[in-house]
Design an enzyme around this catalytic site. Structure first.
Site, PDB file in Angstrom:
ATOM      1  N   ALA A   1      49.328  65.319  67.157  1.00  0.00           N
ATOM      2  CA  ALA A   1      48.257  64.427  67.578  1.00  0.00           C
ATOM      3  C   ALA A   1      48.789  63.630  68.769  1.00  0.00           C
ATOM      4  O   ALA A   1      50.002  63.503  68.951  1.00  0.00           O
ATOM      5  CB  ALA A   1      47.874  63.501  66.433  1.00  0.00           C
TER       6      ALA A   1
ATOM      7  N   GLY B   1      50.345  67.202  64.001  1.00  0.00           N
ATOM      8  CA  GLY B   1      48.986  67.725  63.964  1.00  0.00           C
ATOM      9  C   GLY B   1      48.890  69.160  64.472  1.00  0.00           C
ATOM     10  O   GLY B   1      47.986  69.907  64.079  1.00  0.00           O
TER      11      GLY B   1
ATOM     12  N   GLU C   1      49.723  71.211  61.585  1.00  0.00           N
ATOM     13  CA  GLU C   1      48.605  71.080  60.636  1.00  0.00           C
ATOM     14  C   GLU C   1      47.400  71.901  61.083  1.00  0.00           C
ATOM     15  O   GLU C   1      46.722  72.533  60.272  1.00  0.00           O
ATOM     16  CB  GLU C   1      48.241  69.596  60.495  1.00  0.00           C
ATOM     17  CG  GLU C   1      49.369  68.805  59.850  1.00  0.00           C
ATOM     18  CD  GLU C   1      49.122  67.305  59.862  1.00  0.00           C
ATOM     19  OE1 GLU C   1      49.194  66.703  60.957  1.00  0.00           O
ATOM     20  OE2 GLU C   1      48.845  66.742  58.800  1.00  0.00           O
TER      21      GLU C   1
ATOM     22  N   GLU D   1      56.314  63.288  61.651  1.00  0.00           N
ATOM     23  CA  GLU D   1      55.629  61.988  61.689  1.00  0.00           C
ATOM     24  C   GLU D   1      56.478  60.860  61.137  1.00  0.00           C
ATOM     25  O   GLU D   1      56.345  59.702  61.534  1.00  0.00           O
ATOM     26  CB  GLU D   1      54.307  62.060  60.908  1.00  0.00           C
ATOM     27  CG  GLU D   1      53.220  62.884  61.585  1.00  0.00           C
ATOM     28  CD  GLU D   1      53.220  64.351  61.190  1.00  0.00           C
ATOM     29  OE1 GLU D   1      54.257  64.849  60.671  1.00  0.00           O
ATOM     30  OE2 GLU D   1      52.192  65.007  61.398  1.00  0.00           O
TER      31      GLU D   1
HETATM   32  C1  HXC Z   1      51.302  62.666  73.408  1.00  0.00           C
HETATM   33  C2  HXC Z   1      52.955  64.096  74.095  1.00  0.00           C
HETATM   34  C3  HXC Z   1      53.154  64.528  72.765  1.00  0.00           C
HETATM   35  C4  HXC Z   1      52.327  63.975  71.745  1.00  0.00           C
HETATM   36  C5  HXC Z   1      54.543  65.580  74.035  1.00  0.00           C
HETATM   37  N1  HXC Z   1      53.841  64.747  74.829  1.00  0.00           N
HETATM   38  N2  HXC Z   1      54.144  65.446  72.772  1.00  0.00           N
HETATM   39  N3  HXC Z   1      52.041  63.169  74.403  1.00  0.00           N
HETATM   40  N4  HXC Z   1      51.418  63.043  72.131  1.00  0.00           N
HETATM   41  N5  HXC Z   1      52.392  64.360  70.480  1.00  0.00           N
HETATM   42  C6  HXC Z   1      53.982  64.582  76.279  1.00  0.00           C
HETATM   43  C7  HXC Z   1      55.241  63.817  76.641  1.00  0.00           C
HETATM   44  O1  HXC Z   1      55.042  62.433  76.521  1.00  0.00           O
HETATM   45  C8  HXC Z   1      55.437  64.246  78.069  1.00  0.00           C
HETATM   46  O2  HXC Z   1      54.535  63.553  78.912  1.00  0.00           O
HETATM   47  C9  HXC Z   1      54.977  65.704  78.060  1.00  0.00           C
HETATM   48  O3  HXC Z   1      54.135  65.842  76.912  1.00  0.00           O
HETATM   49  C10 HXC Z   1      56.126  66.667  77.929  1.00  0.00           C
HETATM   50  O4  HXC Z   1      56.898  66.310  76.790  1.00  0.00           O
HETATM   51  P1  HXC Z   1      58.496  66.073  76.835  1.00  0.00           P
HETATM   52  O5  HXC Z   1      58.832  65.209  75.690  1.00  0.00           O
HETATM   53  O6  HXC Z   1      58.922  65.619  78.172  1.00  0.00           O
HETATM   54  O7  HXC Z   1      58.998  67.563  76.599  1.00  0.00           O
HETATM   55  P2  HXC Z   1      60.368  68.026  75.910  1.00  0.00           P
HETATM   56  O8  HXC Z   1      61.506  67.156  76.361  1.00  0.00           O
HETATM   57  O9  HXC Z   1      60.467  69.497  76.150  1.00  0.00           O
HETATM   58  O10 HXC Z   1      60.169  67.749  74.343  1.00  0.00           O
HETATM   59  C11 HXC Z   1      59.196  68.476  73.627  1.00  0.00           C
HETATM   60  C12 HXC Z   1      58.936  67.818  72.239  1.00  0.00           C
HETATM   61  C13 HXC Z   1      58.637  66.307  72.444  1.00  0.00           C
HETATM   62  C14 HXC Z   1      60.188  67.986  71.356  1.00  0.00           C
HETATM   63  C15 HXC Z   1      57.793  68.564  71.597  1.00  0.00           C
HETATM   64  O11 HXC Z   1      57.608  66.188  73.428  1.00  0.00           O
HETATM   65  C16 HXC Z   1      58.195  65.621  71.203  1.00  0.00           C
HETATM   66  O12 HXC Z   1      59.000  65.282  70.322  1.00  0.00           O
HETATM   67  N6  HXC Z   1      56.886  65.353  71.084  1.00  0.00           N
HETATM   68  C17 HXC Z   1      56.323  64.610  69.960  1.00  0.00           C
HETATM   69  C18 HXC Z   1      56.312  65.436  68.727  1.00  0.00           C
HETATM   70  C19 HXC Z   1      55.740  64.671  67.551  1.00  0.00           C
HETATM   71  O13 HXC Z   1      56.302  63.630  67.145  1.00  0.00           O
HETATM   72  N7  HXC Z   1      54.612  65.143  67.050  1.00  0.00           N
HETATM   73  C20 HXC Z   1      53.929  64.475  65.946  1.00  0.00           C
HETATM   74  C21 HXC Z   1      52.919  63.494  66.510  1.00  0.00           C
HETATM   75  S1  HXC Z   1      52.172  62.545  65.224  1.00  0.00           S
HETATM   76  P3  HXC Z   1      55.073  62.668  80.158  1.00  0.00           P
HETATM   77  O14 HXC Z   1      53.828  62.026  80.696  1.00  0.00           O
HETATM   78  O15 HXC Z   1      56.083  61.736  79.627  1.00  0.00           O
HETATM   79  O16 HXC Z   1      55.664  63.716  81.088  1.00  0.00           O
HETATM   80  C22 HXC Z   1      51.008  63.551  64.569  1.00  0.00           C
HETATM   81  C23 HXC Z   1      50.209  62.944  63.461  1.00  0.00           C
HETATM   82  C24 HXC Z   1      49.198  63.917  62.960  1.00  0.00           C
HETATM   83  O17 HXC Z   1      50.824  64.647  64.956  1.00  0.00           O
HETATM   84  C25 HXC Z   1      48.372  63.329  61.885  1.00  0.00           C
HETATM   85  C26 HXC Z   1      47.269  62.532  62.383  1.00  0.00           C
HETATM   86  C27 HXC Z   1      46.334  62.047  61.310  1.00  0.00           C
END
Ligand code: HXC
Length: 257
Positions: A65, A108, A111, A131
């Site tokens: 998400a 997400g 999911e 998360e």
């Molecule tokens: C918003 C995101 C994002 C996310 C990546 N980006 N994941 N933006 N939400 N979930 C954005 C980054 O901010 C960045 O933008 C660009 O995408 C590229 O990501 P990087 O981090 O620079 O890439 P990399 O170093 O290759 O790392 C990849 C990654 C990392 C390991 C996937 O991006 C990451 O850990 N993302 C978050 C993963 C996560 O925690 N997902 C769960 C989310 S909570 P900029 O502008 O900085 O270049 C969830 C809750 C669901 O999903 C339930 C809801 C009810």
């Protein structure tokens, strides 16, 4: 129809949807949710379409998400707007669909993939429910679907530590149906979708309903449900055609009736 965050094309009777927010690794913001709800509803309603493939990019199916969108939202915002409720409409899709996952399927994203009827993974796929690292927990069914798919031990470990599962482990744990080389992911998914699209459409829906019932009910009730569906399909033209086609050593020609 054009969508802001999706690319949609049709390949005969197969709909292909690509998540298309490359700048955010396909993070699922509310526009993606809105677009997915509309695109899946359009697929379900279109009698020319019989299977669907949902995919992302080489690097990410979806990295979760959208954290930046969620950051300022309070309990009242989330609860009041029922923020992720659109995905219940995606899971209500009656016709079959496959998730073709390459790269990150996190939070997400994992999911969403698990909402599919099954997942085909590229050898580059990485699944995770990280998360906990954000101070929350899965909110689109991850704690439930992951546990049903891989069992308590691995699901609990993944949710508590946020560790990722690679494609090989995902296949051996039962999270994905098959792993293929990344370069062949889409071709394989479309090929399998075409094979499903070639089946009798009512039978496809009934098979999906029956397998899904296994997650919602007791064994005896599930078997009873399956038997009723089986008996019901015996009244369809496609059952008559399917069995005649077998006897006559030819392919069935389906009417969806
Ligand atoms: C918003 C995101 C994002 C996310 C990546 N980006 N994941 N933006 N939400 N979930 C954005 C980054 O901010 C960045 O933008 C660009 O995408 C590229 O990501 P990087 O981090 O620079 O890439 P990399 O170093 O290759 O790392 C990849 C990654 C990392 C390991 C996937 O991006 C990451 O850990 N993302 C978050 C993963 C996560 O925690 N997902 C769960 C989310 S909570 P900029 O502008 O900085 O270049 C969830 C809750 C669901 O999903 C339930 C809801 C009810």
């Amino acid at each position: 129809m054009a969508y802001e965050t999706l690319l949609v094309e049709t390949h005969g009777a197969v709909t292909l949807i690509r998540l298309n927010r490359p700048q955010a690794l396909n993070a699922l913001n509310s526009q993606v949710q809105k677009d997915l709800v509309a695109a899946f509803a359009a697929y379900d309603a279109d009698s020319t379409q019989r299977c669907l493939v949902l995919t992302g990019s080489e690097k990410a199916f979806a990295a979760g998400a959208d954290i930046k969108e969620m950051q300022p939202l309070s309990f009242a915002d989330m609860y009041g707007q029922n923020f992720f409720a659109g995905y219940e409409q995606v899971t209500a899709t009656r016709k079959p669909w496959i998730a073709a996952v390459a790269g990150f399927a996190l939070g997400g994203g994992c999911e969403l993939a698990m909402m599919a009827d099954y997942i085909i993974a590229a050898d580059t796929a990485k699944f995770g429910q990280p998360e906990v690292k954000l101070g929350v927990l899965p909110g689109m069914g991850g704690s439930q679907r992951l546990t049903r798919a891989v069992g308590k031990a691995k699901a609990m470990q993944m949710c508590l530590t946020g560790r990722f599962m690679d494609a090989a482990e995902a296949e051996s744990a039962g999270l994905v149906a098959q792993v293929v080389p990344a370069a062949g992911l889409l071709d394989e998914a479309l090929k399998q979708a075409q094979a499903i699209a070639d089946m009798a459409p009512l039978a496809a829906i009934a098979n999906k309903e029956a397998v899904n019932a296994a997650f919602e009910t007791t064994l005896s009730t599930g078997v009873h449900f399956e038997r009723r569906l089986f008996n019901a399909l015996c009244s369809t033209a496609d059952k008559v055609e399917g069995m005649a086609a077998f006897s006559e050593k030819r392919k069935g020609v389906w009417r969806g009736a």
